[in-house]
Scaffold this active site. Structure first.
Site, PDB file in Angstrom:
ATOM      1  CG  ASP A  35      27.584  53.494 -49.564  1.00  0.00           C
ATOM      2  OD1 ASP A  35      26.598  52.984 -49.011  1.00  0.00           O
ATOM      3  OD2 ASP A  35      28.125  53.023 -50.588  1.00  0.00           O
ATOM      4  CD  GLU A  37      24.641  60.030 -41.579  1.00  0.00           C
ATOM      5  OE1 GLU A  37      25.318  60.958 -42.050  1.00  0.00           O
ATOM      6  OE2 GLU A  37      24.154  60.047 -40.428  1.00  0.00           O
ATOM      7  CG  ASP A  39      32.008  55.424 -45.693  1.00  0.00           C
ATOM      8  OD1 ASP A  39      31.894  54.254 -45.289  1.00  0.00           O
ATOM      9  OD2 ASP A  39      32.161  55.718 -46.888  1.00  0.00           O
ATOM     10  CG  LEU A  85      40.120  46.837 -49.498  1.00  0.00           C
ATOM     11  CD1 LEU A  85      39.748  47.497 -50.819  1.00  0.00           C
ATOM     12  CD2 LEU A  85      41.600  46.436 -49.517  1.00  0.00           C
ATOM     13  CD  GLU A 124      43.300  46.182 -58.847  1.00  0.00           C
ATOM     14  OE1 GLU A 124      42.422  45.334 -58.985  1.00  0.00           O
ATOM     15  OE2 GLU A 124      44.179  46.107 -57.968  1.00  0.00           O
ATOM     16  CE  LYS A 126      36.216  50.019 -51.588  1.00  0.00           C
ATOM     17  NZ  LYS A 126      34.748  49.897 -51.745  1.00  0.00           N
ATOM     18  NE  ARG A 147      33.059  41.318 -47.469  1.00  0.00           N
ATOM     19  CZ  ARG A 147      33.192  42.622 -47.325  1.00  0.00           C
ATOM     20  NH1 ARG A 147      34.291  43.219 -47.718  1.00  0.00           N
ATOM     21  NH2 ARG A 147      32.224  43.348 -46.797  1.00  0.00           N
ATOM     22  CE  LYS A 305      43.812  45.286 -54.742  1.00  0.00           C
ATOM     23  NZ  LYS A 305      43.150  44.416 -55.712  1.00  0.00           N
TER      24      LYS A 305
HETATM   25  P1  NAD Z   1      34.724  48.206 -48.743  1.00  0.00           P
HETATM   26  O1  NAD Z   1      33.671  48.078 -49.783  1.00  0.00           O
HETATM   27  O2  NAD Z   1      35.015  49.578 -48.265  1.00  0.00           O
HETATM   28  O3  NAD Z   1      36.095  47.542 -49.229  1.00  0.00           O
HETATM   29  C1  NAD Z   1      36.324  46.158 -49.388  1.00  0.00           C
HETATM   30  C2  NAD Z   1      35.702  45.638 -50.641  1.00  0.00           C
HETATM   31  O4  NAD Z   1      36.162  46.369 -51.750  1.00  0.00           O
HETATM   32  C3  NAD Z   1      36.105  44.224 -50.993  1.00  0.00           C
HETATM   33  O5  NAD Z   1      35.348  43.290 -50.277  1.00  0.00           O
HETATM   34  C4  NAD Z   1      35.817  44.188 -52.470  1.00  0.00           C
HETATM   35  O6  NAD Z   1      34.519  43.710 -52.670  1.00  0.00           O
HETATM   36  C5  NAD Z   1      35.805  45.634 -52.881  1.00  0.00           C
HETATM   37  N1  NAD Z   1      36.664  45.985 -54.028  1.00  0.00           N
HETATM   38  C6  NAD Z   1      36.216  46.708 -55.095  1.00  0.00           C
HETATM   39  N2  NAD Z   1      37.175  46.876 -55.985  1.00  0.00           N
HETATM   40  C7  NAD Z   1      38.272  46.234 -55.518  1.00  0.00           C
HETATM   41  C8  NAD Z   1      39.587  46.045 -56.033  1.00  0.00           C
HETATM   42  N3  NAD Z   1      39.971  46.580 -57.191  1.00  0.00           N
HETATM   43  N4  NAD Z   1      40.457  45.327 -55.293  1.00  0.00           N
HETATM   44  C9  NAD Z   1      40.096  44.803 -54.101  1.00  0.00           C
HETATM   45  N5  NAD Z   1      38.858  44.949 -53.549  1.00  0.00           N
HETATM   46  C10 NAD Z   1      37.958  45.661 -54.262  1.00  0.00           C
HETATM   47  O7  NAD Z   1      34.412  47.346 -47.537  1.00  0.00           O
HETATM   48  P2  NAD Z   1      33.123  46.780 -46.975  1.00  0.00           P
HETATM   49  O8  NAD Z   1      33.514  46.373 -45.613  1.00  0.00           O
HETATM   50  O9  NAD Z   1      32.459  45.824 -47.869  1.00  0.00           O
HETATM   51  O10 NAD Z   1      32.077  47.953 -46.948  1.00  0.00           O
HETATM   52  C11 NAD Z   1      32.240  49.078 -46.272  1.00  0.00           C
HETATM   53  C12 NAD Z   1      31.557  50.150 -47.074  1.00  0.00           C
HETATM   54  O11 NAD Z   1      30.244  49.738 -47.427  1.00  0.00           O
HETATM   55  C13 NAD Z   1      31.413  51.373 -46.238  1.00  0.00           C
HETATM   56  O12 NAD Z   1      32.549  52.198 -46.392  1.00  0.00           O
HETATM   57  C14 NAD Z   1      30.135  51.970 -46.754  1.00  0.00           C
HETATM   58  O13 NAD Z   1      30.473  52.860 -47.796  1.00  0.00           O
HETATM   59  C15 NAD Z   1      29.363  50.802 -47.280  1.00  0.00           C
HETATM   60  N6  NAD Z   1      28.283  50.461 -46.349  1.00  0.00           N
HETATM   61  C16 NAD Z   1      27.180  51.203 -46.409  1.00  0.00           C
HETATM   62  C17 NAD Z   1      26.123  50.950 -45.557  1.00  0.00           C
HETATM   63  C18 NAD Z   1      24.870  51.772 -45.664  1.00  0.00           C
HETATM   64  O14 NAD Z   1      23.973  51.590 -44.841  1.00  0.00           O
HETATM   65  N7  NAD Z   1      24.753  52.656 -46.619  1.00  0.00           N
HETATM   66  C19 NAD Z   1      26.221  49.942 -44.598  1.00  0.00           C
HETATM   67  C20 NAD Z   1      27.387  49.184 -44.548  1.00  0.00           C
HETATM   68  C21 NAD Z   1      28.418  49.458 -45.420  1.00  0.00           C
END
Ligand code: NAD
Length: 346
Positions: A35, A37, A39, A85, A124, A126, A147, A305
């Site tokens: 993740d 990488e 990010d 987020l 909270e 994550k 989602r 939040k």
């Molecule tokens: P995110 O995971 O950064 O944030 C949004 C998500 O946070 C929400 O959909 C929810 O599921 C979650 N969440 C967890 N606890 C929460 C809480 N207490 N309150 C509200 N929401 C909460 O966003 P995203 O768009 O799903 O994913 C992006 C992240 O996923 C990237 O930053 C990366 O780290 C990872 N990613 C990795 C790859 C990879 O190839 N390794 C590819 C895509 C995304």
């Protein structure tokens, strides 16, 4: 090649690469890079797009949420979009202390927009799982959806019924006519270890991490397999509800969480807090980061939040994320030594 052409080319390469990683991560539950990488490249693209907005491609990952949905599942259109987020990172200085510039900038913008000198927040964990929407009518569970791309998700109702800490019938003092609960489905670390041991014993591929195991298990077409995979749910929000007198309705995010608890949902007790100001938030970030490895579930940061729902409403949303919340990420932990995953089994 002119400098502009070079930048345009760089934006194209980053967009293609990130979209491929997002497909592997969201659709196939099989990431090929850590993740951190993803990010790092995402931030590079975001900065380039900000400086050269005309080069931004319509398919850019900065313009959308999540990934494509699997055709094997019925699709569910979200009445209220499921957003992502925005992130804030805190790099370490030479003395190993966090530099919180991005989180302080978030607080400054929130205070400025609300015209307040101080804002109350909740924090909270994550959770590193996958977002789920749960729908209840007259207190009875009727539908669950992933989602997906934020607008349309996959119907995983049958598999969600196998998650033991999700109530199929709500309890508590105030049962709404309708409620849509949002939260995270994940696999506890101990269940993940056991699952991988079982996979090895049965000569099957192991999962890369608990998130992929949870996502792969929930998106099983065979709910018997999902049932064997011990998943866990934490509630973190309410998207909509009806049939509750205004005086009994939550006014803050903390009250929403307590209502969820009263209805029968699990909260990360002891690890979510109300903070009077941003200084308290930053203190909680250090506390949670220090506790991180001892928690029974994986987290990759802390979600901050704005506590008042009226203030949240005033702040509103930008295209893919609320303006009243931010994911304050922890330093990268994973090294992705092993990229063994199993495909979603259909
Ligand atoms: P995110 O995971 O950064 O944030 C949004 C998500 O946070 C929400 O959909 C929810 O599921 C979650 N969440 C967890 N606890 C929460 C809480 N207490 N309150 C509200 N929401 C909460 O966003 P995203 O768009 O799903 O994913 C992006 C992240 O996923 C990237 O930053 C990366 O780290 C990872 N990613 C990795 C790859 C990879 O190839 N390794 C590819 C895509 C995304």
């Amino acid at each position: 090649m002119s400098q502009n052409n070079q930048i345009q080319q760089q934006i194209k390469i980053l967009t293609e690469k990130l979209n491929r990683y997002a497909h592997e991560y969201y659709t196939l539950d099989a990431p090929s890079v850590p993740d951190s990488e993803y990010d790092r490249l995402y931030r590079e693209l975001e900065a380039l797009e900000m400086a050269y907005p005309t080069f931004r491609l319509p398919e850019s990952p900065t313009q959308r949420v999540g990934g494509a949905i699997l055709r094997e599942f019925a699709s569910v259109r979200h009445k209220i979009p499921m957003l992502s987020l925005n992130n804030a990172f805190s790099p370490l200085d030479d003395n190993g202390k966090f530099i919180h510039t991005e989180t302080l900038a978030f607080d400054e913008r929130v205070r400025k927009d609300l015209e307040l000198s101080k804002v109350e927040y909740t924090i909270e964990p994550k959770f590193d799982g996958l977002a789920i929407s749960l729908l209840y009518q007259d207190g009875i569970f009727i539908q669950a959806a992933t989602r997906g791309d934020g607008i349309t998700g996959e119907d995983v109702t049958e598999n969600i019924k196998t998650v033991r800490n999700i109530p199929l019938k709500l309890q508590g003092q105030y049962i709404p006519d309708l409620i849509e609960v949002r939260g995270e489905v994940l696999m506890l670390k101990k269940d993940f270890e056991q699952l991988n041991q079982r996979q090895i014993a049965q000569n099957q591929k192991t999962f890369a991490n608990p998130r992929n195991a949870a996502a792969g298990s929930l998106r099983q077409l065979n709910s018997r397999i999902a049932a064997e995979r011990k998943l866990h749910f934490f509630g973190y929000g309410i998207a909509q509800f009806s049939g509750i007198q205004p005086e009994n309705a939550p006014k803050t995010h903390a009250e929403e969480l307590l209502w969820l608890q009263d209805l029968g949902f699990s909260l990360p007790t002891g690890n979510w807090h109300i903070c009077a100001n941003i200084a308290e938030v930053l203190q909680q970030y250090e506390n949670l980061n220090a506790k991180r490895s001892t928690l029974p579930y994986e987290i990759d940061g802390m979600v901050i939040k704005v506590n008042s729902l009226a203030e949240q409403e005033k702040l509103g949303f930008v295209s893919r994320a609320p303006r009243w919340a931010i994911a304050h990420k922890f330093p990268a932990e994973e090294a992705m030594t092993q990229v063994e995953t199993i495909d979603v089994q259909v």
